[in-house]
Design an enzyme around this catalytic site. Structure first.
Site, PDB file in Angstrom:
ATOM      1  N   SER A   1      21.064  30.172  51.195  1.00 48.16           N
ATOM      2  CA  SER A   1      19.696  29.790  51.540  1.00 48.16           C
ATOM      3  C   SER A   1      19.514  28.301  51.354  1.00 48.16           C
ATOM      4  O   SER A   1      20.187  27.674  50.524  1.00 48.16           O
ATOM      5  CB  SER A   1      18.701  30.540  50.649  1.00 48.16           C
ATOM      6  OG  SER A   1      17.394  30.021  50.783  1.00 48.16           O
TER       7      SER A   1
ATOM      8  N   TYR B   1      15.737  32.898  42.119  1.00 44.17           N
ATOM      9  CA  TYR B   1      16.317  33.008  43.450  1.00 44.17           C
ATOM     10  C   TYR B   1      17.116  31.753  43.801  1.00 44.17           C
ATOM     11  O   TYR B   1      18.258  31.816  44.275  1.00 44.17           O
ATOM     12  CB  TYR B   1      15.201  33.232  44.473  1.00 44.17           C
ATOM     13  CG  TYR B   1      15.674  33.387  45.902  1.00 44.17           C
ATOM     14  CD1 TYR B   1      16.288  34.561  46.326  1.00 44.17           C
ATOM     15  CD2 TYR B   1      15.485  32.364  46.831  1.00 44.17           C
ATOM     16  CE1 TYR B   1      16.709  34.712  47.648  1.00 44.17           C
ATOM     17  CE2 TYR B   1      15.903  32.505  48.152  1.00 44.17           C
ATOM     18  CZ  TYR B   1      16.510  33.680  48.556  1.00 44.17           C
ATOM     19  OH  TYR B   1      16.927  33.818  49.855  1.00 44.17           O
TER      20      TYR B   1
END
Length: 701
Positions: free
Chosen positions: A579, A592
């Protein structure tokens, strides 16, 4: 109809009057229907095997006269899936006029070119080599099939005598001859010498049957096959055993599958010494009875008899000398035992080629085996794609049935090696191979995709499959997997439940990949979830689940797949779907973002370590994939909306506006990024591709 169904034990009666009523009087459509239901029964003919035809009266477009036209399966087709696009329409009279210019056996190849001068339907598929076999016979409907029972009769040592014993004077018999115009003349002569017969057995080859209507032809074919099957059944009952009885016992099924999964990548690597191959495994009762028998050692080297069989299976299999109880855990030790066997097989094939070749023979093809037999375990096959290797396996099972029947009748005979070579390396066969379309970029490769039940993972699997790969779809949601697999045609995809937090679950999914396709070439870790919380709201549970799925899952996926890839010795690709958040610091994202950064750096570490094995490790960084992404369902979307002070509905537009290109990013865009790394950038490793529309703060350099 019920009585007819009961009449046939060894073939399936599939004629459906309701469907026939829908078709009406269209004789070509009825011929196609007959072809399809014949091809639906593998005991009658296998994929791509045999051909069918019908003759109709049509208007000549130039003269307006009524002319007879023969409609016949075209070159390279399959009767089970035959459509109008796959048939050729020829003037029957013109085809028969070719007798006036035929120059004998040396003229066969030229005759195939002359078939084009007989074309009636300008949309015709290229006529096959078997076209004159149908055209020189006078019947309105003709089936040329390769039923196991008939080839057993055709391949028996005393085939002509057995034909007489089963059918009396109602069937003709023609000795083995390579398909072509002369064989059509032989069938014509056989019928002239034996008026009133219902069909002809072709020595070592197959069956011709016919009828005045499509239905009569269909029933005639079934009845002839049924009679041969019953005859063989009785012969086997008289003998009490086949193949000389059983020499060894099979391992229990669970142990067979475990050994097959362990061995598959090694076999795949060895079979891929010239071209990468896809695998298939079979351990059916028919296979086990043969490979465990006393007669395997005698029969296997003889090879197959029917041309349709050996063109797909090679003339003979490789029989492994590994003991069924062999410990396969030491790959290097097993490889040392396998390599000499493969080298001996390749040398024997080269000797076959060099002994039989002619001045104009095509160059020798891949000398590796297609069929590999492991007594006590099962049968492996390897070819360029899953359909081809599955069909090769099915054809060898047909050959087993043929040997079984022929041995019960008297004794099995195979084609002389020169005859087999002349078909395998026939210039017309080579021309057909050269006409095959160019293979796709990922053809011959197997891709394993986590999180493929939907969203980004499914888009990645779709893209890799569209570019030629076989795909193994994995997810923790079985229902999603079933829905995903339903979108693929046969032989493209398989599924496996895979919890990436559980090492045993990963190992089980990889085992499925090895059994289905032979191994693994590409692993894409797309499974994941996202949790967006401020530091004080982030729990240990939040932290652990992100680390386990994203980081530990990637570690174990890479570790176990590397073992398989090293067995294959074909290199490979590992792609991490990370990501933008692994590169960019932002609010409410500590767990995350940390996990994604770990994925990215692990990929770099793996790239450095695995380069010596030609295993490339790269990363794709998505950002803002809202539309179609499962990760944006529920709390994550709400969290990101809250962090940015907007509503959930405003997220797609918000994320599009913040990237340099002002583009909405979709799962398909991420899939294209993966393809670029595995299908185009074949000399890149340790790299990151950002698929985010351009986020300046996420630029890697």
């Amino acid at each position: 109809m019920d009585n007819l169904v009961k009449q046939f034990k060894h073939v399936n009666y599939l004629w459906d009057e309701n469907k026939v009523e829908e078709i009406g009087d269209d004789q070509v459509a009825l011929f196609l229907y007959r072809s399809n239901i014949l091809g639906a029964d593998l005991r009658i003919t296998n994929y791509g095997g045999g051909n069918t035809s019908c003759k109709t009266i049509e208007k000549d477009p130039l003269t307006g006269d009524n002319v007879e036209v023969m409609w016949v399966k075209g070159s390279g087709g399959d009767i089970g899936t035959l459509t109008r696009a796959g048939i050729a329409g020829l003037y029957t009279d013109r085809l028969r006029d070719l007798k006036n210019v035929y120059g004998g056996l040396e003229d066969e190849d030229r005759m195939v070119g002359l078939f084009n001068h007989c074309i009636y339907d300008l949309n015709s598929k290229a006529p096959s080599i078997d076209t004159p076999l149908h055209g020189l016979l006078p019947f309105a409907h003709i089936d040329h099939l390769h039923p196991d029972a008939l080839i057993a009769v055709a391949a028996a040592e005393d085939s002509e005598k057995v034909t007489k014993e089963i059918w009396g004077d109602t069937m003709g018999w023609v000795p083995w001859q390579r398909p072509g115009f002369d064989l059509g003349l032989q069938l014509e002569k056989c019928l002239a010498d034996n008026p009133g017969i219902r069909g002809i057995v072709l020595g070592s080859h197959g069956l011709f049957t016919w009828g005045d209507t499509s239905y009569e032809c269909y029933i005639n074919s079934l009845e002839v096959i049924e009679m041969a099957s019953k005859y063989i059944e009785n012969k086997i009952a008289e003998k009490g055993s086949v193949f000389g009885g059983q020499k060894i016992e099979s391992l229990p099924q669970a142990e067979r599958l475990e050994k097959a999964a362990q061995l598959m990548p090694l076999l795949r690597g060895l079979c891929s010494s010239e071209n990468r191959m896809i695998g298939h495994f079979s351990d059916t009762d028919v296979v086990l009875e043969y490979i465990n028998s006393n007669d395997l050692e005698r029969l296997a080297p003889m090879g197959t008899s029917c041309p349709d069989h050996f063109l797909r299976t090679k003339i003979q299999p490789l029989v492994l000398t590994l003991d069924k109880d062999e410990d396969l855990s030491d790959s290097e030790a097993v490889l040392k035992k396998l390599e000499p066997a493969f080298e001996a097989y390749r040398q024997e094939y080269a000797n076959y080629y060099n002994t039989c070749k002619k001045d104009n023979s095509p160059a020798m093809r891949d000398a590796n085996p297609v069929i590999i037999i492991y007594p006590g375990v099962g049968m492996f096959s390897f070819a360029k794609n899953k359909q081809t290797t599955r069909v090769a396996s099915e054809f060898y099972i047909n050959a087993i049935n043929v040997m079984r029947g022929a041995e019960a009748i008297s004794s099995y005979t195979s084609l002389p090696r020169q005859e087999a070579f002349d078909i395998e390396y026939w210039l017309l066969e080579e021309a057909k191979l050269q006409r095959m379309p160019k293979e796709q970029p990922l053809s011959r490769k197997v891709a394993f995709v986590t999180g493929a039940g939907g969203g980004i993972g499914k888009a990645i699997a779709d893209k890799l499959a569209a570019e030629g790969a076989n795909v193994v779809l994995t997810d923790i949601n079985e229902e999603s997997l079933e829905e995903a697999q339903a979108t693929y045609k046969r032989d493209i995809a398989t599924t496996a439940i895979c919890d990436v937090t559980n090492t045993d679950s990963i190992a089980s999914a990889y085992k499925k990949a090895c059994l289905e396709f032979g191994g693994i070439d590409i692993v894409v870790h797309s499974a994941g979830l996202a949790i967006s919380k401020a530091l004080e709201d982030t729990t240990d549970k939040d932290w652990d689940i992100l680390q386990n799925i994203l980081v530990k899952g990637q570690f174990n996926l890479a570790k176990l797949s590397t073992t398989i890839m090293r067995k294959q010795n074909l290199g490979g690709d590992f792609i991490s779907i990370a990501s933008k958040n692994g590169l960019v610091a932002g609010p409410n994202n500590v767990a995350y973002g940390t996990a994604k950064a770990s994925q990215q750096h692990m990929a770099r570490l793996l790239a450095a370590e695995l380069a010596k094995d030609k295993i490339r490790v790269n990363t794709v960084n998505p950002d803002g994939v809202i539309v179609g992404s499962k990760i944006w369902e529920g709390a994550w979307a709400e969290g990101r909306a809250k962090a940015n002070g907007i509503t959930v509905e405003e997220l797609p537009a918000f994320y599009a506006k913040r990237n340099l290109l002002n583009e909405i990013i979709t799962p398909v865009d991420i899939a294209n990024g993966v393809f670029a790394l595995v299908g185009v950038l074949d000399k890149s490793t340790g790299n990151i591709i950002n698929v985010d529309g351009g986020m300046a703060n996420a630029f890697v350099r």
